[in-house]
Design an enzyme around this catalytic site. Structure first.
Site, PDB file in Angstrom:
ATOM      1  N   ASP A   2      14.769 -34.446  96.238  1.00 31.48           N
ATOM      2  CA  ASP A   2      16.157 -34.464  96.686  1.00 31.48           C
ATOM      3  C   ASP A   2      16.384 -35.230  97.976  1.00 31.48           C
ATOM      4  OD1 ASP A   2      18.347 -33.248  95.540  1.00 31.48           O
ATOM      5  OD2 ASP A   2      17.351 -31.314  95.646  1.00 31.48           O
ATOM      6  N   GLY A   3      17.541 -35.809  98.070  1.00 33.43           N
ATOM      7  CA  GLY A   3      17.967 -36.364  99.358  1.00 33.43           C
ATOM      8  C   GLY A   3      18.054 -37.873  99.392  1.00 33.43           C
ATOM      9  N   ARG A   6      21.728 -38.863 100.222  1.00 40.00           N
ATOM     10  CA  ARG A   6      22.116 -38.589 101.611  1.00 40.00           C
ATOM     11  C   ARG A   6      21.375 -39.492 102.591  1.00 40.00           C
ATOM     12  NH1 ARG A   6      20.866 -32.573 101.299  1.00 40.00           N
ATOM     13  NH2 ARG A   6      20.127 -33.243  99.257  1.00 40.00           N
ATOM     14  N   HIS A  19      17.351 -44.317  96.308  1.00 40.41           N
ATOM     15  CA  HIS A  19      16.455 -44.097  95.167  1.00 40.41           C
ATOM     16  C   HIS A  19      15.254 -45.044  95.237  1.00 40.41           C
ATOM     17  CE1 HIS A  19      19.164 -41.226  93.583  1.00 40.41           C
ATOM     18  NE2 HIS A  19      20.087 -42.084  93.194  1.00 40.41           N
ATOM     19  N   SER A  47      17.560 -34.708  85.915  1.00 37.98           N
ATOM     20  CA  SER A  47      17.866 -33.447  85.244  1.00 37.98           C
ATOM     21  C   SER A  47      18.879 -33.668  84.125  1.00 37.98           C
ATOM     22  CB  SER A  47      18.421 -32.430  86.247  1.00 37.98           C
ATOM     23  OG  SER A  47      19.746 -32.765  86.593  1.00 37.98           O
ATOM     24  N   GLU A  49      21.523 -32.251  83.888  1.00 37.93           N
ATOM     25  CA  GLU A  49      22.843 -32.296  84.535  1.00 37.93           C
ATOM     26  C   GLU A  49      23.115 -33.648  85.202  1.00 37.93           C
ATOM     27  OE1 GLU A  49      20.617 -29.759  84.840  1.00 37.93           O
ATOM     28  OE2 GLU A  49      21.723 -28.337  83.585  1.00 37.93           O
ATOM     29  N   ARG A  53      26.467 -37.832  86.434  1.00 34.56           N
ATOM     30  CA  ARG A  53      26.691 -38.780  87.543  1.00 34.56           C
ATOM     31  C   ARG A  53      27.423 -40.026  87.038  1.00 34.56           C
ATOM     32  NH1 ARG A  53      21.913 -38.390  92.027  1.00 34.56           N
ATOM     33  NH2 ARG A  53      21.896 -36.119  92.077  1.00 34.56           N
ATOM     34  N   LEU A 113      -5.820 -36.961  88.241  1.00 39.05           N
ATOM     35  CA  LEU A 113      -4.546 -36.265  88.426  1.00 39.05           C
ATOM     36  C   LEU A 113      -3.701 -36.255  87.150  1.00 39.05           C
ATOM     37  CD1 LEU A 113      -2.283 -35.097  90.357  1.00 39.05           C
ATOM     38  CD2 LEU A 113      -1.582 -37.474  90.696  1.00 39.05           C
ATOM     39  N   ARG A 164      10.499 -28.335  97.613  1.00 39.99           N
ATOM     40  CA  ARG A 164      11.850 -28.903  97.508  1.00 39.99           C
ATOM     41  C   ARG A 164      12.203 -29.581  98.835  1.00 39.99           C
ATOM     42  NH1 ARG A 164      17.108 -27.504  94.069  1.00 39.99           N
ATOM     43  NH2 ARG A 164      18.093 -29.450  94.629  1.00 39.99           N
ATOM     44  N   ARG A 170      17.241 -24.004  96.533  1.00 42.05           N
ATOM     45  CA  ARG A 170      17.557 -23.428  95.216  1.00 42.05           C
ATOM     46  C   ARG A 170      16.649 -24.077  94.190  1.00 42.05           C
ATOM     47  NH1 ARG A 170      22.227 -26.243  96.871  1.00 42.05           N
ATOM     48  NH2 ARG A 170      22.185 -28.345  95.995  1.00 42.05           N
ATOM     49  N   SER A 172      17.624 -25.026  90.908  1.00 35.71           N
ATOM     50  CA  SER A 172      18.333 -26.075  90.151  1.00 35.71           C
ATOM     51  C   SER A 172      17.769 -26.346  88.748  1.00 35.71           C
ATOM     52  CB  SER A 172      18.365 -27.382  90.959  1.00 35.71           C
ATOM     53  OG  SER A 172      19.078 -27.208  92.143  1.00 35.71           O
TER      54      SER A 172
HETATM   55  C1  FPP Z   1      17.499 -36.928  94.087  1.00 31.68           C
HETATM   56  O1  FPP Z   1      18.314 -37.476  95.083  1.00 31.68           O
HETATM   57  C2  FPP Z   1      16.848 -37.950  93.291  1.00 31.68           C
HETATM   58  C3  FPP Z   1      17.154 -38.249  92.019  1.00 31.68           C
HETATM   59  C4  FPP Z   1      18.192 -37.533  91.235  1.00 31.68           C
HETATM   60  C5  FPP Z   1      16.482 -39.320  91.300  1.00 31.68           C
HETATM   61  C6  FPP Z   1      15.009 -39.557  91.557  1.00 31.68           C
HETATM   62  C7  FPP Z   1      14.556 -40.502  90.532  1.00 31.68           C
HETATM   63  C8  FPP Z   1      14.196 -41.788  90.741  1.00 31.68           C
HETATM   64  C9  FPP Z   1      14.093 -42.407  92.095  1.00 31.68           C
HETATM   65  C10 FPP Z   1      13.927 -42.621  89.502  1.00 31.68           C
HETATM   66  C11 FPP Z   1      12.531 -42.971  89.307  1.00 31.68           C
HETATM   67  C12 FPP Z   1      11.633 -41.815  89.093  1.00 31.68           C
HETATM   68  C13 FPP Z   1      10.287 -41.867  89.217  1.00 31.68           C
HETATM   69  C14 FPP Z   1       9.463 -40.670  88.969  1.00 31.68           C
HETATM   70  C15 FPP Z   1       9.597 -43.082  89.627  1.00 31.68           C
HETATM   71  P1  FPP Z   1      19.882 -37.277  94.998  1.00 31.68           P
HETATM   72  O2  FPP Z   1      20.470 -38.491  94.344  1.00 31.68           O
HETATM   73  O3  FPP Z   1      20.209 -35.987  94.347  1.00 31.68           O
HETATM   74  O4  FPP Z   1      20.262 -37.294  96.503  1.00 31.68           O
HETATM   75  P2  FPP Z   1      21.231 -36.295  97.256  1.00 31.68           P
HETATM   76  O5  FPP Z   1      20.625 -34.928  97.060  1.00 31.68           O
HETATM   77  O6  FPP Z   1      21.157 -36.746  98.683  1.00 31.68           O
HETATM   78  O7  FPP Z   1      22.580 -36.468  96.629  1.00 31.68           O
END
Ligand code: FPP
Length: 221
Positions: A2-3, A6, A19, A47, A49, A53, A113, A164, A170, A172
């Site tokens: 997460d994050g 932000r 990302h 997810s 959910e 987006r 791994l 997390r 949470r 989620s």
């Molecule tokens: C959470 O941040 C991150 C995601 C929902 C996407 C993570 C997935 C990738 C970067 C794609 C590639 C995956 C792999 C395993 C290489 P957020 O967008 O929810 O950020 P926020 O919580 O600040 O809104």
């Protein structure tokens, strides 16, 4: 993980920049997990959910995933990583499904791994799907182990530790059944800032936990 959004917003960058940076953090953590002999690492990448987006963000995430799968497969294989993807595949584009199948079969016999990416994954949906397939198979007297065999995670152990990032506290819809006895570690760092040092800190904290699994005696992992 997460994050990302932000992290980008606080730098006045588009969410995709977060990302992209998040992928760099992911690579470092996968490497670190291998180094310190973590046996199983599961990443929540998308997810069920997350389909809600904006389409442009979904497209960007899928492109990044495609890029990751293409550019990292050889390196993962070289490092003896076994890659699996859990989640519902139906909504993914065919080329991503093909890439996933290719990397899963290529790394199937690797013994380092076990890296699992949760993609279009939702735990409640996973449990409902399991129950429906159990009914379909005509099973009536089921127990925990039967249900477990119908989950996406049937061939990986329950997580010992759930990390997390970004200060959220949470679950989620992540591995609800499987996390029954997991330890939790909450980090305030946004995922792009999540470092190997923070990962080590999480493992250190986990090692200090007293795990009793509902009993009164400590159980060593
Ligand atoms: C959470 O941040 C991150 C995601 C929902 C996407 C993570 C997935 C990738 C970067 C794609 C590639 C995956 C792999 C395993 C290489 P957020 O967008 O929810 O950020 P926020 O919580 O600040 O809104």
């Amino acid at each position: 993980m997460d994050g990302n959004g932000r992290w980008a917003k606080s730098r006045k960058l588009p969410r995709t920049a977060g990302h992209k940076k998040g992928i760099e953090a992911t690579k470092a953590i996968v490497k670190r997990a291998g180094e310190i002999k973590v046996e199983y690492l599961t990443l929540y990448a998308f997810s069920t959910e997350n389909w809600n987006r904006p389409e442009s963000e979904i497209d960007d995430l899928m492109s990044l995933l495609r890029f990751y799968l293409k550019s990292e497969t050889a390196e993962l294989h070289k490092n003896d990583v076994r890659l699996r993807v859990i989640g519902f595949r139906e909504k993914l584009s065919q080329d991503i499904i093909t890439l996933i199948e290719k990397v899963e079969s290529m790394t199937a016999n690797n013994t380092g791994l076990n890296l699992t990416i949760a993609l279009d994954y939702g735990s409640r949906q996973e449990i409902v799907s399991a129950v429906n397939r159990i009914i379909h198979d005509g099973k009536t007297d089921i127990d925990e182990s039967v249900l477990s065999t119908y989950l996406f995670t049937h061939d990986i152990p329950d997580p010992d530790l759930l990390i997390r990032s970004s200060g959220e506290q949470r679950i989620s819809n992540f591995l609800l059944w499987q996390c029954a006895y997991s330890e939790f570690f909450f980090s305030d760092l946004m995922w792009p800032d999540f470092t190997s040092e923070e990962f080590d800190k999480a493992i250190e904290a986990f090692r200090a936990r007293d795990r009793r699994f509902g009993g009164i005696e400590s159980v060593q992992a």
